[in-house]
Design a protein around this motif. Structure first.
Motif, PDB file in Angstrom:
ATOM      1  N   VAL A   1      -0.994  23.463  43.166  1.00 17.21           N
ATOM      2  CA  VAL A   1      -2.196  23.225  43.958  1.00 17.21           C
ATOM      3  C   VAL A   1      -2.677  21.786  43.788  1.00 17.21           C
ATOM      4  O   VAL A   1      -2.646  21.244  42.688  1.00 17.21           O
ATOM      5  N   VAL A   2      -3.119  21.206  44.893  1.00 16.83           N
ATOM      6  CA  VAL A   2      -3.796  19.914  44.870  1.00 16.83           C
ATOM      7  C   VAL A   2      -5.173  20.125  45.484  1.00 16.83           C
ATOM      8  O   VAL A   2      -5.286  20.665  46.578  1.00 16.83           O
ATOM      9  N   ILE A   3      -6.207  19.715  44.759  1.00 16.68           N
ATOM     10  CA  ILE A   3      -7.556  19.711  45.317  1.00 16.68           C
ATOM     11  C   ILE A   3      -7.871  18.275  45.698  1.00 16.68           C
ATOM     12  O   ILE A   3      -7.842  17.377  44.860  1.00 16.68           O
ATOM     13  N   ASP A   4      -8.144  18.076  46.982  1.00 16.62           N
ATOM     14  CA  ASP A   4      -8.393  16.745  47.529  1.00 16.62           C
ATOM     15  C   ASP A   4      -9.883  16.602  47.842  1.00 16.62           C
ATOM     16  O   ASP A   4     -10.412  17.268  48.734  1.00 16.62           O
ATOM     17  N   LEU A   5     -10.549  15.733  47.089  1.00 14.74           N
ATOM     18  CA  LEU A   5     -11.982  15.485  47.284  1.00 14.74           C
ATOM     19  C   LEU A   5     -12.226  14.233  48.129  1.00 14.74           C
ATOM     20  O   LEU A   5     -13.328  13.698  48.145  1.00 14.74           O
ATOM     21  N   GLY A   6     -11.221  13.782  48.829  1.00 17.73           N
ATOM     22  CA  GLY A   6     -11.319  12.543  49.594  1.00 17.73           C
ATOM     23  C   GLY A   6     -12.314  12.568  50.739  1.00 17.73           C
ATOM     24  O   GLY A   6     -12.724  11.516  51.218  1.00 17.73           O
ATOM     25  N   ARG A   7     -12.722  13.746  51.173  1.00 20.18           N
ATOM     26  CA  ARG A   7     -13.626  13.839  52.324  1.00 20.18           C
ATOM     27  C   ARG A   7     -14.982  14.445  51.961  1.00 20.18           C
ATOM     28  O   ARG A   7     -15.685  14.951  52.828  1.00 20.18           O
ATOM     29  N   ILE A   8     -15.331  14.378  50.684  1.00 22.97           N
ATOM     30  CA  ILE A   8     -16.634  14.902  50.296  1.00 22.97           C
ATOM     31  C   ILE A   8     -17.702  13.824  50.438  1.00 22.97           C
ATOM     32  O   ILE A   8     -17.408  12.627  50.395  1.00 22.97           O
ATOM     33  N   GLU A   9     -18.933  14.268  50.634  1.00 25.68           N
ATOM     34  CA  GLU A   9     -20.075  13.357  50.700  1.00 25.68           C
ATOM     35  C   GLU A   9     -20.985  13.533  49.493  1.00 25.68           C
ATOM     36  O   GLU A   9     -21.723  12.621  49.130  1.00 25.68           O
ATOM     37  N   PHE A  10     -20.924  14.717  48.888  1.00 21.43           N
ATOM     38  CA  PHE A  10     -21.788  15.063  47.764  1.00 21.43           C
ATOM     39  C   PHE A  10     -21.062  16.116  46.944  1.00 21.43           C
ATOM     40  O   PHE A  10     -20.366  16.970  47.495  1.00 21.43           O
ATOM     41  N   PHE A  11     -21.239  16.065  45.620  1.00 17.75           N
ATOM     42  CA  PHE A  11     -20.532  16.981  44.731  1.00 17.75           C
ATOM     43  C   PHE A  11     -21.407  17.229  43.519  1.00 17.75           C
ATOM     44  O   PHE A  11     -21.651  16.312  42.732  1.00 17.75           O
ATOM     45  N   ASP A  12     -21.913  18.454  43.360  1.00 12.00           N
ATOM     46  CA  ASP A  12     -22.779  18.732  42.220  1.00 12.00           C
ATOM     47  C   ASP A  12     -22.071  19.632  41.207  1.00 12.00           C
ATOM     48  O   ASP A  12     -20.854  19.837  41.292  1.00 12.00           O
ATOM     49  N   CYS A  13     -22.838  20.175  40.264  1.00 16.03           N
ATOM     50  CA  CYS A  13     -22.236  20.994  39.203  1.00 16.03           C
ATOM     51  C   CYS A  13     -21.551  22.239  39.744  1.00 16.03           C
ATOM     52  O   CYS A  13     -20.630  22.762  39.120  1.00 16.03           O
ATOM     53  N   SER A  14     -21.940  22.698  40.917  1.00 18.59           N
ATOM     54  CA  SER A  14     -21.249  23.831  41.535  1.00 18.59           C
ATOM     55  C   SER A  14     -19.805  23.463  41.864  1.00 18.59           C
ATOM     56  O   SER A  14     -18.896  24.273  41.715  1.00 18.59           O
ATOM     57  N   GLY A  15     -19.612  22.234  42.301  1.00 16.95           N
ATOM     58  CA  GLY A  15     -18.266  21.745  42.561  1.00 16.95           C
ATOM     59  C   GLY A  15     -17.457  21.626  41.288  1.00 16.95           C
ATOM     60  O   GLY A  15     -16.269  21.943  41.254  1.00 16.95           O
ATOM     61  N   LEU A  16     -18.105  21.167  40.213  1.00 17.55           N
ATOM     62  CA  LEU A  16     -17.420  21.083  38.918  1.00 17.55           C
ATOM     63  C   LEU A  16     -16.953  22.460  38.468  1.00 17.55           C
ATOM     64  O   LEU A  16     -15.840  22.613  37.971  1.00 17.55           O
ATOM     65  N   ARG A  17     -17.806  23.467  38.657  1.00 17.88           N
ATOM     66  CA  ARG A  17     -17.411  24.836  38.285  1.00 17.88           C
ATOM     67  C   ARG A  17     -16.187  25.284  39.081  1.00 17.88           C
ATOM     68  O   ARG A  17     -15.313  25.960  38.551  1.00 17.88           O
ATOM     69  N   LEU A  18     -16.122  24.894  40.354  1.00 15.70           N
ATOM     70  CA  LEU A  18     -14.945  25.235  41.159  1.00 15.70           C
ATOM     71  C   LEU A  18     -13.683  24.600  40.568  1.00 15.70           C
ATOM     72  O   LEU A  18     -12.632  25.239  40.510  1.00 15.70           O
ATOM     73  N   LEU A  19     -13.781  23.329  40.159  1.00  9.95           N
ATOM     74  CA  LEU A  19     -12.622  22.651  39.583  1.00  9.95           C
ATOM     75  C   LEU A  19     -12.190  23.305  38.275  1.00  9.95           C
ATOM     76  O   LEU A  19     -10.996  23.546  38.059  1.00  9.95           O
ATOM     77  N   TYR A  20     -13.147  23.606  37.393  1.00  5.19           N
ATOM     78  CA  TYR A  20     -12.818  24.280  36.132  1.00  5.19           C
ATOM     79  C   TYR A  20     -12.190  25.651  36.399  1.00  5.19           C
ATOM     80  O   TYR A  20     -11.223  26.033  35.746  1.00  5.19           O
ATOM     81  N   ARG A  21     -12.750  26.377  37.359  1.00  8.49           N
ATOM     82  CA  ARG A  21     -12.217  27.712  37.697  1.00  8.49           C
ATOM     83  C   ARG A  21     -10.780  27.602  38.215  1.00  8.49           C
ATOM     84  O   ARG A  21      -9.903  28.341  37.792  1.00  8.49           O
ATOM     85  N   ALA A  22     -10.561  26.672  39.139  1.00 14.73           N
ATOM     86  CA  ALA A  22      -9.215  26.498  39.695  1.00 14.73           C
ATOM     87  C   ALA A  22      -8.225  26.131  38.603  1.00 14.73           C
ATOM     88  O   ALA A  22      -7.122  26.678  38.534  1.00 14.73           O
ATOM     89  N   ARG A  23      -8.631  25.220  37.734  1.00 16.58           N
ATOM     90  CA  ARG A  23      -7.754  24.780  36.646  1.00 16.58           C
ATOM     91  C   ARG A  23      -7.385  25.944  35.734  1.00 16.58           C
ATOM     92  O   ARG A  23      -6.219  26.154  35.418  1.00 16.58           O
ATOM     93  N   ALA A  24      -8.376  26.721  35.340  1.00 14.42           N
ATOM     94  CA  ALA A  24      -8.118  27.859  34.457  1.00 14.42           C
ATOM     95  C   ALA A  24      -7.199  28.875  35.116  1.00 14.42           C
ATOM     96  O   ALA A  24      -6.253  29.373  34.491  1.00 14.42           O
ATOM     97  N   ARG A  25      -7.450  29.190  36.367  1.00 10.19           N
ATOM     98  CA  ARG A  25      -6.641  30.189  37.073  1.00 10.19           C
ATOM     99  C   ARG A  25      -5.190  29.719  37.219  1.00 10.19           C
ATOM    100  O   ARG A  25      -4.261  30.481  37.001  1.00 10.19           O
ATOM    101  N   VAL A  26      -5.012  28.460  37.580  1.00 12.11           N
ATOM    102  CA  VAL A  26      -3.661  27.932  37.773  1.00 12.11           C
ATOM    103  C   VAL A  26      -2.911  27.882  36.444  1.00 12.11           C
ATOM    104  O   VAL A  26      -1.758  28.318  36.351  1.00 12.11           O
ATOM    105  N   LEU A  27      -3.538  27.369  35.400  1.00  8.34           N
ATOM    106  CA  LEU A  27      -2.866  27.272  34.107  1.00  8.34           C
ATOM    107  C   LEU A  27      -2.562  28.642  33.521  1.00  8.34           C
ATOM    108  O   LEU A  27      -1.505  28.840  32.928  1.00  8.34           O
TER     109      LEU A  27
END
Length: 126
Positions: free
Chosen positions: A52-78
């Motif tokens: 999986v690649v998560i591409d944040l190239g088109r975001i305008e704003f990213f808060d702690c909810s987005g960080l939780r998504l990244l941590y969740r994705a990382r944990a699930r993939v690993l």
């Protein structure tokens, strides 16, 4: 059994590229967006060995909810023996990734091309 990526949302577009599922985040990634993205992210990261690649190239704003998504994705993939790569050039988001330490666990690439060409998984362990 390889499944096709789940349906898209206004905050997320999914596609396959060179054997990776690319999750392209769009717009403002806040608590409302995260609630819409989470089930799609879960579907994209449920297969054993997912790449999986998560591409944040088109975001305008990213808060702690987005960080939780990244941590969740990382944990699930690993947990499933896969690999996760991140694309991010948004200055403020890069700063948040550094401050939280997530950039050490999931080093951001400056472009999708760079992320896809990395030799080694960019999803280190804790």
């Amino acid at each position: 059994m390889q499944r096709e990526p789940a349906a898209e949302s206004r905050y997320l577009r999914l596609r396959r590229e060179r054997g990776y599922t690319v999750l392209e985040f769009h717009g403002e990634i806040d608590i409302a967006a995260a609630a819409e993205i989470a089930p799609l992210l879960d579907a994209a990261t449920e297969e054993p060995g997912a790449r999986v690649v998560i591409d944040l190239g088109r975001i305008e704003f990213f808060d702690c909810s987005g960080l939780r998504l990244l941590y969740r994705a990382r944990a699930r993939v690993l947990d499933r023996g896969g690999e996760l790569r991140l694309v991010c050039t948004h200055r403020l988001t890069l700063r948040v990734l550094r401050v939280t330490g997530l950039s050490r666990l999931l080093p951001p690439s400056p472009s999708l091309e760079t992320a896809l060409n990395r030799r080694q998984a960019a999803s280190g362990s804790l």
